[in-house]
Design a protein around this motif. Structure first.
Motif, short mmCIF file in Angstrom:
data_model
loop_
_atom_site.label_atom_id
_atom_site.label_comp_id
_atom_site.label_asym_id
_atom_site.label_seq_id
_atom_site.Cartn_x
_atom_site.Cartn_y
_atom_site.Cartn_z
N VAL A 61 0.81 -1.22 0.00
CA VAL A 61 0.00 0.00 0.00
C VAL A 61 0.85 1.27 0.00
CG1 VAL A 61 -2.02 -1.06 1.06
CG2 VAL A 61 -0.29 -0.01 2.51
N LEU A 62 2.15 1.11 -0.09
CA LEU A 62 3.04 2.27 -0.08
C LEU A 62 2.73 3.26 -1.21
CD1 LEU A 62 5.21 3.43 1.69
CD2 LEU A 62 6.91 2.20 0.35
N PRO A 63 2.47 2.80 -2.45
CA PRO A 63 2.11 3.77 -3.50
C PRO A 63 0.85 4.58 -3.15
CG PRO A 63 2.68 1.67 -4.48
CD PRO A 63 2.60 1.44 -3.00
N PHE A 64 -0.14 3.95 -2.52
CA PHE A 64 -1.35 4.66 -2.12
C PHE A 64 -1.01 5.70 -1.05
CE2 PHE A 64 -3.04 0.48 -3.40
CZ PHE A 64 -3.80 0.92 -4.46
N PHE A 65 -0.19 5.30 -0.10
CA PHE A 65 0.23 6.19 0.96
C PHE A 65 0.93 7.43 0.38
CE2 PHE A 65 3.65 7.51 3.89
CZ PHE A 65 2.88 7.91 4.98
N VAL A 66 1.83 7.21 -0.57
CA VAL A 66 2.57 8.31 -1.18
C VAL A 66 1.60 9.27 -1.88
CG1 VAL A 66 4.25 8.89 -2.98
CG2 VAL A 66 4.72 7.02 -1.39
N VAL A 67 0.68 8.72 -2.65
CA VAL A 67 -0.27 9.58 -3.38
C VAL A 67 -1.21 10.30 -2.41
CG1 VAL A 67 -2.17 9.59 -5.06
CG2 VAL A 67 -0.09 8.29 -5.54
N MET A 68 -1.62 9.64 -1.36
CA MET A 68 -2.48 10.31 -0.37
C MET A 68 -1.72 11.45 0.31
SD MET A 68 -5.23 8.90 -1.00
CE MET A 68 -6.23 9.79 0.14
#
Length: 185
Positions: A61-68
């Protein structure tokens, strides 16, 4: 700022792997290249200062975290600009960018159920093949148009639509198999 070589490498890779997604999201919100770069830089300064939190985010979920995080920085930037000028052309309501319950009358039980629903969808999403997960991420997380996705992936728009349909069906099928929704007769 970061003394540990391993930490520097981690942040550098995080930047390289997520820069384009961050730039796309920030550009869709800010429409100003300088502001976009400032938001990305501010986000990575935040990551550097809070590396322990970033390390706790599961890899999937790191890519989601970065975009959020970039979304949040863009909202903060827009608020600052709005305060400075009391006017931003095409300003956007914050409710468009993060999940909030529509009114305070939503019961605690309903809030808990909504939270469970989100967690179940996240789990189903994590079980998708990378190609289907990516197309859903581009469409719904990065809010890219079918045309933008097609250009990014080098495919036809009709192929994007077919892939989105397959991806949504796959999420639903996973939810059925896990018992999150009743099986269709």
């Amino acid at each position: 700022m970061i003394e540990n070589e391993s930490d520097r490498k981690f942040l550098s890779n995080l930047y390289i792997e997520n820069y384009e997604a961050m730039r796309q999201k920030a550009k869709s919100m800010l429409h100003d290249d300088a502001a976009v770069e400032d938001a990305i830089q501010d986000t990575f300064v935040y990551f550097a200062r809070n590396l322990d939190k970033v390390y706790r985010v599961p890899c999937r979920v790191l890519p989601f975290f970065v975009v959020m995080c970039i979304k949040r920085k863009c909202i903060d930037y827009m608020k600052k600009q709005k305060t400075k000028s009391n006017h931003i052309a095409g300003s956007i309501d914050d409710a468009d960018y993060h999940f909030e319950y529509p009114d305070s009358s939503v019961s605690t039980e309903d809030r808990a159920l909504l939270h469970i629903d989100v967690e179940l969808i996240k789990e189903a999403f994590s079980l998708l093949p990378d190609s289907l997960r990516d197309i859903l991420q581009y469409k719904y997380l990065l809010e890219m148009s079918d045309k933008e996705i097609a250009e990014l992936l080098g495919i036809k728009e009709s192929s994007v639509r077919k892939s989105l349909t397959r991806a949504r069906r796959a999420v639903y099928q996973i939810c059925e198999e896990k018992g999150y929704v009743e099986k269709a007769n």
